[in-house]
Design a protein around this motif. Structure first.
Motif, PDB file in Angstrom:
ATOM      1  N   ARG A  56       0.961  -1.332  -0.290  1.00  8.94           N
ATOM      2  CA  ARG A  56      -0.071   0.146   0.349  1.00  8.94           C
ATOM      3  C   ARG A  56       0.381   1.121  -0.141  1.00  8.94           C
ATOM      4  O   ARG A  56       0.531   2.754  -0.503  1.00  8.94           O
ATOM      5  N   THR A  57       2.065   1.475   0.755  1.00  8.51           N
ATOM      6  CA  THR A  57       2.800   2.458   0.240  1.00  8.51           C
ATOM      7  C   THR A  57       3.654   3.088  -0.606  1.00  8.51           C
ATOM      8  O   THR A  57       3.899   3.850  -1.103  1.00  8.51           O
ATOM      9  N   ILE A  58       3.522   1.650  -0.999  1.00  8.58           N
ATOM     10  CA  ILE A  58       5.061   1.909  -2.563  1.00  8.58           C
ATOM     11  C   ILE A  58       3.363   2.392  -3.604  1.00  8.58           C
ATOM     12  O   ILE A  58       3.734   3.107  -4.543  1.00  8.58           O
ATOM     13  N   LEU A  59       2.082   1.719  -3.584  1.00  6.79           N
ATOM     14  CA  LEU A  59       1.011   2.530  -4.055  1.00  6.79           C
ATOM     15  C   LEU A  59       1.248   3.919  -3.728  1.00  6.79           C
ATOM     16  O   LEU A  59       0.430   4.596  -4.759  1.00  6.79           O
ATOM     17  N   ARG A  60       1.436   4.200  -2.658  1.00  8.02           N
ATOM     18  CA  ARG A  60       1.081   5.635  -2.376  1.00  8.02           C
ATOM     19  C   ARG A  60       1.612   6.117  -2.976  1.00  8.02           C
ATOM     20  O   ARG A  60       1.582   7.865  -3.654  1.00  8.02           O
ATOM     21  N   VAL A  61       2.944   6.127  -3.076  1.00  7.72           N
ATOM     22  CA  VAL A  61       3.880   6.891  -3.774  1.00  7.72           C
ATOM     23  C   VAL A  61       3.628   6.778  -5.118  1.00  7.72           C
ATOM     24  O   VAL A  61       3.761   8.529  -6.337  1.00  7.72           O
ATOM     25  N   ALA A  62       3.313   5.724  -5.849  1.00  6.28           N
ATOM     26  CA  ALA A  62       3.188   5.800  -6.876  1.00  6.28           C
ATOM     27  C   ALA A  62       1.767   6.394  -7.445  1.00  6.28           C
ATOM     28  O   ALA A  62       2.006   6.961  -8.676  1.00  6.28           O
ATOM     29  N   SER A  63       0.991   5.995  -6.779  1.00  8.86           N
ATOM     30  CA  SER A  63      -0.652   6.771  -7.304  1.00  8.86           C
ATOM     31  C   SER A  63      -0.041   8.649  -7.200  1.00  8.86           C
ATOM     32  O   SER A  63      -1.099   9.236  -7.789  1.00  8.86           O
ATOM     33  N   GLU A  64       0.736   8.979  -5.731  1.00 10.43           N
ATOM     34  CA  GLU A  64       1.031  10.764  -6.107  1.00 10.43           C
ATOM     35  C   GLU A  64       1.784  11.126  -7.346  1.00 10.43           C
ATOM     36  O   GLU A  64       1.478  11.686  -7.365  1.00 10.43           O
ATOM     37  N   ARG A  65       2.436  10.916  -7.729  1.00  5.68           N
ATOM     38  CA  ARG A  65       2.917  10.916  -9.148  1.00  5.68           C
ATOM     39  C   ARG A  65       2.063  11.236 -10.468  1.00  5.68           C
ATOM     40  O   ARG A  65       2.153  12.293 -11.043  1.00  5.68           O
ATOM     41  N   GLU A  66       0.607  10.221 -10.287  1.00  7.35           N
ATOM     42  CA  GLU A  66       0.324  10.224 -11.656  1.00  7.35           C
ATOM     43  C   GLU A  66      -1.073  11.473 -10.557  1.00  7.35           C
ATOM     44  O   GLU A  66      -2.080  11.629 -11.602  1.00  7.35           O
ATOM     45  N   GLY A  67      -0.962  11.940  -9.588  1.00  7.36           N
ATOM     46  CA  GLY A  67      -1.963  12.749  -8.694  1.00  7.36           C
ATOM     47  C   GLY A  67      -3.370  11.640  -8.642  1.00  7.36           C
ATOM     48  O   GLY A  67      -4.949  13.023  -8.626  1.00  7.36           O
ATOM     49  N   CYS A  68      -3.688  10.764  -8.497  1.00  5.62           N
ATOM     50  CA  CYS A  68      -5.076  10.134  -8.245  1.00  5.62           C
ATOM     51  C   CYS A  68      -4.000   9.606  -6.533  1.00  5.62           C
ATOM     52  O   CYS A  68      -3.213   9.057  -6.073  1.00  5.62           O
ATOM     53  N   GLN A  69      -5.959   8.592  -6.410  1.00  9.94           N
ATOM     54  CA  GLN A  69      -5.608   8.011  -4.582  1.00  9.94           C
ATOM     55  C   GLN A  69      -6.234   6.594  -5.127  1.00  9.94           C
ATOM     56  O   GLN A  69      -6.864   6.060  -5.994  1.00  9.94           O
ATOM     57  N   VAL A  70      -5.545   6.015  -4.111  1.00 13.83           N
ATOM     58  CA  VAL A  70      -5.471   4.687  -5.379  1.00 13.83           C
ATOM     59  C   VAL A  70      -5.977   4.022  -3.521  1.00 13.83           C
ATOM     60  O   VAL A  70      -5.136   3.618  -2.256  1.00 13.83           O
ATOM     61  N   THR A  71      -6.326   2.945  -3.628  1.00 17.35           N
ATOM     62  CA  THR A  71      -7.154   1.943  -2.863  1.00 17.35           C
ATOM     63  C   THR A  71      -6.131  -0.053  -2.696  1.00 17.35           C
ATOM     64  O   THR A  71      -7.288   0.140  -3.801  1.00 17.35           O
ATOM     65  N   LEU A  72      -6.475  -0.296  -1.581  1.00 17.21           N
ATOM     66  CA  LEU A  72      -5.640  -2.060  -2.402  1.00 17.21           C
ATOM     67  C   LEU A  72      -6.748  -3.171  -1.183  1.00 17.21           C
ATOM     68  O   LEU A  72      -6.561  -2.306  -0.076  1.00 17.21           O
ATOM     69  N   ASP A  73      -7.116  -3.126  -1.695  1.00 14.31           N
ATOM     70  CA  ASP A  73      -8.081  -4.541  -0.783  1.00 14.31           C
ATOM     71  C   ASP A  73      -7.680  -6.284  -1.355  1.00 14.31           C
ATOM     72  O   ASP A  73      -7.332  -6.510  -2.597  1.00 14.31           O
ATOM     73  N   VAL A  74      -7.416  -7.048  -0.480  1.00 14.41           N
ATOM     74  CA  VAL A  74      -6.963  -7.804  -0.323  1.00 14.41           C
ATOM     75  C   VAL A  74      -7.573  -9.422  -0.719  1.00 14.41           C
ATOM     76  O   VAL A  74      -8.732  -9.120   0.360  1.00 14.41           O
ATOM     77  N   VAL A  75      -8.418  -9.661  -2.001  1.00 10.79           N
ATOM     78  CA  VAL A  75      -9.443 -10.078  -1.686  1.00 10.79           C
ATOM     79  C   VAL A  75      -9.240 -11.997  -1.387  1.00 10.79           C
ATOM     80  O   VAL A  75      -8.767 -12.555  -1.947  1.00 10.79           O
ATOM     81  N   GLU A  76     -10.758 -12.571  -0.816  1.00 10.48           N
ATOM     82  CA  GLU A  76      -9.894 -14.171  -0.615  1.00 10.48           C
ATOM     83  C   GLU A  76     -10.650 -14.838  -1.222  1.00 10.48           C
ATOM     84  O   GLU A  76     -11.548 -14.280  -2.182  1.00 10.48           O
ATOM     85  N   PRO A  77      -9.486 -15.766  -1.951  1.00 14.61           N
ATOM     86  CA  PRO A  77     -10.510 -16.687  -2.478  1.00 14.61           C
ATOM     87  C   PRO A  77     -11.774 -17.026  -3.084  1.00 14.61           C
ATOM     88  O   PRO A  77     -11.696 -17.488  -1.817  1.00 14.61           O
TER      89      PRO A  77
END
Length: 77
Positions: A56-77
């Motif tokens: 999620r931290t990596i996603l937050r940094v990558a999303s700031e470069r693109e100017g958006c907010q990202v939420t990650l959900d790990v879905v159970e199979p």
């Protein structure tokens, strides 16, 4: 974002062919859902959620470069 999560998840799990990532966009908000094999859930979540929070931290940094907010959900199979 989807490609980044797929790369990270496939690097962590024992069954990379069962990694599935879906991405939903609502304006500048992006919701990413990660699904892995049941045996690999522990590897993706980690002890106390540390691995998932690191992703999620990596996603937050990558999303700031693109100017958006990202939420990650790990879905159970």
């Amino acid at each position: 974002m989807k490609e980044l999560i797929e790369f990270i998840a496939r690097s962590l799990v024992d069954h990379p062919d069962e990694v599935a990532v879906s991405e939903t966009r609502h304006g500048n908000r992006v919701m990413v859902e990660l699904s892995v094999a049941k045996d690999d859930m522990g590897r993706v979540i980690g002890k106390g959620g540390r691995v998932a929070n690191a992703i999620r931290t990596i996603l937050r940094v990558a999303s700031e470069r693109e100017g958006c907010q990202v939420t990650l959900d790990v879905v159970e199979p």
